[in-house]
Design an enzyme around this catalytic site. Sequence first.
Site, mmCIF file in Angstrom:
data_model
loop_
_atom_site.group_PDB
_atom_site.id
_atom_site.type_symbol
_atom_site.label_atom_id
_atom_site.label_comp_id
_atom_site.label_asym_id
_atom_site.label_seq_id
_atom_site.Cartn_x
_atom_site.Cartn_y
_atom_site.Cartn_z
ATOM 1 C CB SER A 155 -0.866 0.007 1.260
ATOM 2 O OG SER A 155 -1.430 1.286 1.482
ATOM 3 C CE1 TYR A 168 -4.032 -2.193 5.114
ATOM 4 C CE2 TYR A 168 -3.110 -0.026 4.645
ATOM 5 C CZ TYR A 168 -3.689 -1.200 4.210
ATOM 6 O OH TYR A 168 -3.934 -1.395 2.875
#
Length: 269
Positions: A155, A168
């Site tokens: 990401s 995350y």
Amino acid sequence: SRGPRRAGAAATRTAFRHRLVVVTGAGSGIGRATARAFAAHGAEVICADIDLAAAERTALEISRRGLGAHARQVDVSRAEDMERFAAAVRDEHGTPDIVVNNAGVAVAGPFLDHEVADWRRVLDVNLWGVIHGCRLFGRQMVERGEGGHIVNVASLAAFAPSRLLPAYSTSKAAVKMLSDCLRAEFAGRGIGVSVICPGFVSTPIASNAIYRETDRSLGEKALRRRGYPPERVAAHILRALHRNTAVVPVNAEGKIGYALSRISPGLLR
Ligand code: ADP
């Protein structure tokens, strides 16, 4: 110019013909779009997800169009479950040519609101899931000796610190580094390793994570307007593999980035 264009399109549609592709988290979002895209380009796809019904829906969508897909249940965070899954894939279908380690979860909130269990869950799925996938399928590819390619879905959060996604973002930064380490090790074995770093993608993971504590419908509206569709992430993955791109920087919109290693030419038709 009709002839050459048609031939070109046909070559693209069959670019992954007879290739076996494993996609984890294929029940939703980026994984679902990626499984569909590989199948549309001729691959036989194993759609794996912790949610078997979701994996089956994706596989059914694909096979309804006359393309090859199988659904499998796996929890990527559990070593024994991934071992069972990887062995079943090899025994029933053979060693995969391409593995997309995509399954992921997100927990939203500031660091001091993250419980230990939140950290464990996010790291277990996002980081350990990728570690298991790379270990087990990487080993199969090395043993087969015919090359392969591993695509890890990280990401842009791997590069951009986020106050609301500490676990995350940490997990995705680790996936980026793991991919870079693995690329160096696998370079001489005909196995490519790519890591793709999408930005804000319109999938349940984003709306659930970012808008959980605010107004869900507001969040979904914003995502529809500003989010990057998962189909475009999938298209980026396939296009980059097909063009044999080595490294592509974060795009102009700042919505997607890659570090790709060269795919072995033998993998493409
Ligand atoms: P995105 O595509 O943006 O990553 P989604 O939430 O749409 O987000 O998709 C993530 C997928 O990963 C879901 O289908 C989910 O069921 C799957 N998934 C989550 N945790 C696991 C796990 N431990 N093992 C396998 N699949 C998982």
